[in-house]
Design a protein around this motif. Structure first.
Motif, mmCIF file in Angstrom:
data_model
loop_
_atom_site.group_PDB
_atom_site.id
_atom_site.type_symbol
_atom_site.label_atom_id
_atom_site.label_comp_id
_atom_site.label_asym_id
_atom_site.label_seq_id
_atom_site.Cartn_x
_atom_site.Cartn_y
_atom_site.Cartn_z
ATOM 1 N N ALA A 1 -10.848 4.805 8.940
ATOM 2 C CA ALA A 1 -10.317 3.844 7.719
ATOM 3 C C ALA A 1 -9.141 4.433 7.499
ATOM 4 C CB ALA A 1 -11.378 3.855 6.602
ATOM 5 N N ALA B 1 -16.156 2.053 10.858
ATOM 6 C CA ALA B 1 -16.678 3.375 10.794
ATOM 7 C C ALA B 1 -18.240 3.633 11.386
ATOM 8 C CB ALA B 1 -16.661 3.723 9.397
ATOM 9 N N ASP C 1 -9.175 2.006 12.007
ATOM 10 C CA ASP C 1 -9.433 0.988 10.824
ATOM 11 C C ASP C 1 -9.780 -0.336 11.304
ATOM 12 O OD1 ASP C 1 -8.309 1.538 7.794
ATOM 13 O OD2 ASP C 1 -8.368 -0.742 8.361
ATOM 14 N N THR D 1 -10.462 9.184 4.101
ATOM 15 C CA THR D 1 -10.314 9.405 2.739
ATOM 16 C C THR D 1 -10.200 8.125 2.034
ATOM 17 O OG1 THR D 1 -8.127 9.457 3.305
ATOM 18 C CG2 THR D 1 -8.992 11.432 2.971
ATOM 19 N N TYR E 1 0.815 -1.296 -0.164
ATOM 20 C CA TYR E 1 -0.052 0.083 -0.079
ATOM 21 C C TYR E 1 0.824 1.274 -0.046
ATOM 22 C CZ TYR E 1 -3.851 2.932 0.852
ATOM 23 O OH TYR E 1 -4.659 4.066 0.841
HETATM 24 C C1 LIG Z 1 -7.999 2.398 0.241
HETATM 25 S S1 LIG Z 1 -7.604 2.031 1.962
HETATM 26 C C2 LIG Z 1 -7.633 3.751 2.247
HETATM 27 C C3 LIG Z 1 -6.707 4.136 3.669
HETATM 28 C C4 LIG Z 1 -6.378 5.604 3.739
HETATM 29 N N1 LIG Z 1 -7.660 6.269 4.109
HETATM 30 C C5 LIG Z 1 -5.827 6.480 2.836
HETATM 31 O O1 LIG Z 1 -6.428 7.391 2.361
HETATM 32 O O2 LIG Z 1 -4.511 6.070 2.485
HETATM 33 C C6 LIG Z 1 -9.220 1.862 2.589
HETATM 34 C C7 LIG Z 1 -9.141 1.530 4.248
HETATM 35 O O3 LIG Z 1 -10.537 1.500 4.693
HETATM 36 C C8 LIG Z 1 -10.450 0.424 5.509
HETATM 37 N N2 LIG Z 1 -12.109 0.377 5.647
HETATM 38 C C9 LIG Z 1 -13.139 -0.173 4.670
HETATM 39 N N3 LIG Z 1 -14.290 -0.671 5.450
HETATM 40 C C10 LIG Z 1 -14.130 0.010 6.715
HETATM 41 C C11 LIG Z 1 -14.911 0.171 7.663
HETATM 42 N N4 LIG Z 1 -16.329 0.004 7.540
HETATM 43 N N5 LIG Z 1 -14.627 0.713 8.894
HETATM 44 C C12 LIG Z 1 -13.422 1.103 8.906
HETATM 45 N N6 LIG Z 1 -12.309 0.751 8.118
HETATM 46 C C13 LIG Z 1 -12.523 0.272 6.865
HETATM 47 C C14 LIG Z 1 -9.742 -0.827 4.809
HETATM 48 O O4 LIG Z 1 -9.233 -1.655 5.979
HETATM 49 C C15 LIG Z 1 -8.720 -0.022 4.156
HETATM 50 O O5 LIG Z 1 -7.487 0.080 5.279
#
Ligand SMILES: C[S@@+](CC[C@H](N)C(=O)[O-])C[C@H]1O[C@@H](n2cnc3c(N)ncnc32)[C@H](O)[C@@H]1O
Length: 213
Positions: free
Chosen positions: A57, A103, A80, A119, A24
Motif C-alpha cells: 500500500a 495486500a 498498491d 504505513t 496526496y
Molecule cells: C493513506 S494512503 C497511505 C500511502 C502510503 N503508505 C503512505 O504512508 O503515504 C493508503 C493507501 O493504501 C492503499 N490500499 C488500501 N487498501 C489496500 C489493499 N487492501 N491493498 C493494497 N493497497 C491498499 C490505497 O490505495 C492507498 O494508496
C-alpha cells in the motif's frame, strides 16, 4: 465481511485513492500526517539491515523511494491497488519495482522477502489475511513493520456503527494488534506510539514482528 463485500470495499478504496492521488503529496499533509510513521519504518529497516523489502500500500511511493535512496538495499518493491497512486509513484523513482497488487495477495514466492512494511493503510486491509500473506512471503528471521491508526482504547460503538454500514472500522488497539500478529505466527519485537514532533489529532502505532527462524 464476505469475499464479495471485501472486493466491493477494496474497489471503493481503490477508486477513492485514485481520485485523491493528485492532492496526496501536499507538503504539510505529508510532514504532519504521514512522514513520522515513515521515519519509524526507515529506522527499523536500517536497524535490521534488510535487503529485499516490500512496501505494501505504497501510495504515491514516498516511503519506498526513501528506502531505496537512504538504505540502498538489494531490491525495493512498492505495491498498491490504486492505479492513480501508482502512476505518481512511477514518476517519482525508476529504481523501485512498482506493482499493482492487494495486500492480501502478494505476487511473491514463499520466503522471498526479508522485510514487509506498510504505513497508514492497515486500517483498510483484511487484517488477518494480509498478515498471513506477509508471513508467507517472509523468510524465517524476516521482519514485518506495520504502522496503523490505533485508538488508545477500543471503540465498540464506532466498530458497531461501521460494521452496520458494511465496512467494519479496522483501527486496532495495541493489544488487538499484538494478538493479530501472534495469530499470524509472528513474535512481537517492538510496539510503541509513533513519535510525532508536534501535536496532531493522529493517534497511530508501530508494531514490529519477526517470523521465527
Ligand atoms: C493513506 S494512503 C497511505 C500511502 C502510503 N503508505 C503512505 O504512508 O503515504 C493508503 C493507501 O493504501 C492503499 N490500499 C488500501 N487498501 C489496500 C489493499 N487492501 N491493498 C493494497 N493497497 C491498499 C490505497 O490505495 C492507498 O494508496
Amino acid at each position: 465481511m464476505t469475499t464479495i463485500q471485501r472486493r466491493a470495499f477494496n474497489d471503493a478504496i481503490t477508486r477513492f485513492w485514485s481520485f485523491a492521488a493528485p492532492a496526496y503529496d501536499t507538503g504539510c499533509l505529508q510532514r504532519l500526517v504521514y512522514k513520522p510513521a515513515q521515519d519509524e519504518v526507515v529506522e527499523q529497516l536500517r536497524r535490521h539491515g534488510c535487503k529485499q523489502i516490500a512496501d505494501v500500500a505504497c501510495g504515491t511511493g514516498i516511503l519506498a523511494t526513501r528506502i531505496q535512496q537512504e538504505l540502498r538495499p538489494d531490491e525495493v518493491y512498492g505495491l498498491d491497488m490504486s492505479d492513480g497512486m501508482l502512476a505518481q509513484a512511477r514518476q517519482r523513482c525508476d529504481r523501485v519495482r512498482w506493482m499493482s497488487a492487494p495486500a492480501e495477495q502478494l505476487p511473491f514466492e514463499d520466503g522471498f522477502l526479508d522485510a514487509v512494511v506498510t504505513t497508514s493503510a492497515f486500517h483498510f486491509f483484511d487484517q488477518p489475511a494480509a498478515l498471513a500473506e506477509f508471513h508467507r512471503v517472509l523468510t524465517p528471521g524476516g521482519i514485518v513493520a506495520v504502522t496503523t491508526m490505533s485508538p488508545r482504547h477500543s471503540l465498540p460503538v464506532l466498530h458497531a456503527l461501521s460494521a452496520g454500514l458494511g465496512a467494519p472500522a479496522h483501527a486496532p488497539t495495541a493489544e488487538a494488534m499484538r494478538k493479530l500478529f501472534v495469530e499470524a505466527g509472528f513474535q512481537v519485537e517492538d510496539q510503541h506510539r509513533v513519535r510525532r514532533p508536534v501535536w496532531t489529532p493522529v493517534s497511530d502505532l508501530i508494531t514490529v514482528g519477526v517470523k521465527p527462524a
